[in-house]
Motif scaffolding. Sequence first.
Motif, mmCIF file in Angstrom:
data_model
loop_
_atom_site.group_PDB
_atom_site.id
_atom_site.type_symbol
_atom_site.label_atom_id
_atom_site.label_comp_id
_atom_site.label_asym_id
_atom_site.label_seq_id
_atom_site.Cartn_x
_atom_site.Cartn_y
_atom_site.Cartn_z
ATOM 1 N N CYS A 1 45.432 41.002 71.896
ATOM 2 C CA CYS A 1 44.389 39.863 71.741
ATOM 3 C C CYS A 1 45.330 38.821 72.276
ATOM 4 C CB CYS A 1 43.860 39.572 70.499
ATOM 5 S SG CYS A 1 42.767 38.108 70.905
ATOM 6 N N TYR A 2 45.272 38.031 73.466
ATOM 7 C CA TYR A 2 45.877 36.559 73.800
ATOM 8 C C TYR A 2 45.638 36.365 74.577
ATOM 9 C CZ TYR A 2 48.331 41.721 74.282
ATOM 10 O OH TYR A 2 48.921 43.058 74.220
ATOM 11 N N PRO A 3 45.618 35.300 74.075
ATOM 12 C CA PRO A 3 44.054 33.591 73.987
ATOM 13 C C PRO A 3 44.886 33.188 75.667
ATOM 14 C CG PRO A 3 46.238 33.794 72.224
ATOM 15 C CD PRO A 3 46.508 35.025 72.546
ATOM 16 N N PHE A 4 44.199 32.508 75.874
ATOM 17 C CA PHE A 4 44.118 31.468 76.385
ATOM 18 C C PHE A 4 43.252 29.788 76.642
ATOM 19 C CE2 PHE A 4 40.648 34.419 78.271
ATOM 20 C CZ PHE A 4 39.726 33.734 78.085
ATOM 21 N N GLN A 5 43.617 28.716 77.307
ATOM 22 C CA GLN A 5 42.829 27.930 77.603
ATOM 23 C C GLN A 5 42.933 27.483 79.192
ATOM 24 O OE1 GLN A 5 44.201 24.615 75.571
ATOM 25 N NE2 GLN A 5 43.059 23.064 76.409
ATOM 26 N N ILE A 6 41.832 27.005 79.288
ATOM 27 C CA ILE A 6 40.867 27.151 80.888
ATOM 28 C C ILE A 6 39.813 25.591 80.496
ATOM 29 C CG2 ILE A 6 40.636 27.695 83.457
ATOM 30 C CD1 ILE A 6 41.131 30.711 82.556
ATOM 31 N N ASN A 7 40.786 24.276 81.440
ATOM 32 C CA ASN A 7 39.695 23.252 81.840
ATOM 33 C C ASN A 7 39.207 23.214 80.275
ATOM 34 O OD1 ASN A 7 39.917 23.680 83.647
ATOM 35 N ND2 ASN A 7 39.136 24.859 84.649
ATOM 36 N N GLY A 8 39.925 23.270 78.925
ATOM 37 C CA GLY A 8 39.483 23.227 77.220
ATOM 38 C C GLY A 8 38.696 24.230 76.712
ATOM 39 N N VAL A 9 38.708 24.984 77.776
ATOM 40 C CA VAL A 9 37.407 25.977 76.881
ATOM 41 C C VAL A 9 38.553 27.145 76.590
ATOM 42 C CG1 VAL A 9 35.543 27.951 77.108
ATOM 43 C CG2 VAL A 9 35.598 25.715 78.609
ATOM 44 N N PHE A 10 39.034 27.236 75.107
ATOM 45 C CA PHE A 10 39.279 28.885 74.633
ATOM 46 C C PHE A 10 38.854 29.901 74.703
ATOM 47 C CE2 PHE A 10 40.777 24.632 72.640
ATOM 48 C CZ PHE A 10 42.185 24.676 72.293
ATOM 49 N N GLY A 11 39.824 31.100 74.848
ATOM 50 C CA GLY A 11 39.533 32.054 74.898
ATOM 51 C C GLY A 11 40.792 33.287 74.579
ATOM 52 N N VAL B 1 42.747 46.908 75.619
ATOM 53 C CA VAL B 1 43.502 48.027 74.838
ATOM 54 C C VAL B 1 44.064 49.090 75.257
ATOM 55 C CG1 VAL B 1 41.923 50.571 73.643
ATOM 56 C CG2 VAL B 1 40.690 47.631 74.211
ATOM 57 N N ARG B 2 44.840 49.990 74.337
ATOM 58 C CA ARG B 2 45.831 50.267 75.468
ATOM 59 C C ARG B 2 46.238 51.643 74.606
ATOM 60 N NH1 ARG B 2 48.914 46.040 74.431
ATOM 61 N NH2 ARG B 2 49.313 44.753 76.905
ATOM 62 N N GLY B 3 45.941 52.640 75.426
ATOM 63 C CA GLY B 3 46.461 54.473 75.406
ATOM 64 C C GLY B 3 46.563 55.958 76.324
ATOM 65 N N THR B 4 46.411 56.690 75.236
ATOM 66 C CA THR B 4 46.745 57.708 76.295
ATOM 67 C C THR B 4 45.210 58.502 77.065
ATOM 68 O OG1 THR B 4 47.661 59.022 75.058
ATOM 69 C CG2 THR B 4 49.523 58.249 76.239
ATOM 70 N N ASP B 5 44.393 58.518 76.158
ATOM 71 C CA ASP B 5 43.142 58.932 76.406
ATOM 72 C C ASP B 5 41.934 58.022 76.607
ATOM 73 O OD1 ASP B 5 40.570 60.431 75.934
ATOM 74 O OD2 ASP B 5 41.435 61.314 73.691
ATOM 75 N N GLY B 6 41.626 58.305 77.815
ATOM 76 C CA GLY B 6 41.055 57.236 78.705
ATOM 77 C C GLY B 6 39.083 56.856 77.927
ATOM 78 N N SER B 7 39.094 58.565 77.412
ATOM 79 C CA SER B 7 37.241 58.269 76.836
ATOM 80 C C SER B 7 37.447 57.368 75.390
ATOM 81 C CB SER B 7 37.120 60.291 76.453
ATOM 82 O OG SER B 7 38.222 60.522 75.452
ATOM 83 N N ARG B 8 38.549 57.304 74.977
ATOM 84 C CA ARG B 8 39.100 56.783 73.678
ATOM 85 C C ARG B 8 39.048 55.256 74.035
ATOM 86 N NH1 ARG B 8 37.862 57.318 68.895
ATOM 87 N NH2 ARG B 8 39.421 57.018 67.495
ATOM 88 N N ILE B 9 39.392 54.875 75.309
ATOM 89 C CA ILE B 9 39.978 53.574 75.819
ATOM 90 C C ILE B 9 38.231 53.417 76.021
ATOM 91 C CG2 ILE B 9 41.214 52.022 77.289
ATOM 92 C CD1 ILE B 9 43.199 53.916 77.015
ATOM 93 N N ASP B 10 37.801 54.074 77.041
ATOM 94 C CA ASP B 10 35.981 53.793 77.190
ATOM 95 C C ASP B 10 34.877 53.368 75.918
ATOM 96 O OD1 ASP B 10 36.785 53.732 79.533
ATOM 97 O OD2 ASP B 10 35.948 55.762 80.279
#
Length: 240
Positions: A204-214, A219-228
């Motif tokens: 989880c990588y937070p950001f703040q843009i124009n006063g809005v937090f988000g 999601v990382r891994g080697t199995d594309g179906s699991r990531i989906d």
Amino acid sequence: MANPTAAMLVIGDEILSGRTRDANMHYLAGELTKHGIDLKEVRIVSDDASAIGTAVKALSESHDHVFTSGGIGPTHDDITADCIANAFGAHIDIRDDARALLQAHYDKSGLELNEARLRMARIPDGAVLIDNPVSTAPGFTIENVHVMAGVPSVFQAMVASVLPGLTGGSPLLSQTLRVDRGEGDIAATLAALAEEFEDLSIGCYPFQINGVFGANVVVRGTDGSRIDAATTRLAKELDL
């Protein structure tokens, strides 16, 4: 089976002083990810013989591959080759094949292969040369340590020379979901998701843009179906 692991050792006072911004770690991480080799650790050490030797031995013993950058040029402070040879108990001297490469290069350039430039032909016994199509002076591999130049264009060329010969695993895949909420609002949901999908890495990588937090949830891994599946579950849980 788990992917092979790697570490990187960045060598140079100029990096630690802030004079030079290291670009090689970012490049290597991306290339290893595509090749299915997991970069697990990066260390930065000064141009100090003891620090270099201690670090390279420790990294070599704990990872499948070690990639170094910096300190193999023609000047007095380029001590990496000697330090790594000493770390592995290998004799080092000017080697005929490396000298021949440099001689041809400097003859073509109309420059003298002087004593300083010959330092770049000093290779530990038993090492395998790493091709350098940019400026000719080779790197080398000794045991599981790949010794490369610090100049980014040369480093990148050497990585391209080495990687095809290394056995990789499954390339790391990822998906990113942007969430326009603060981390505190989604932390419990992410913890539950991480527990359910233990085989994946959820960051989880937070950001703040124009006063809005988000936050960008990756999601990382080697199995594309699991990531989906994990990404779809997260979107549903957060009503995105």
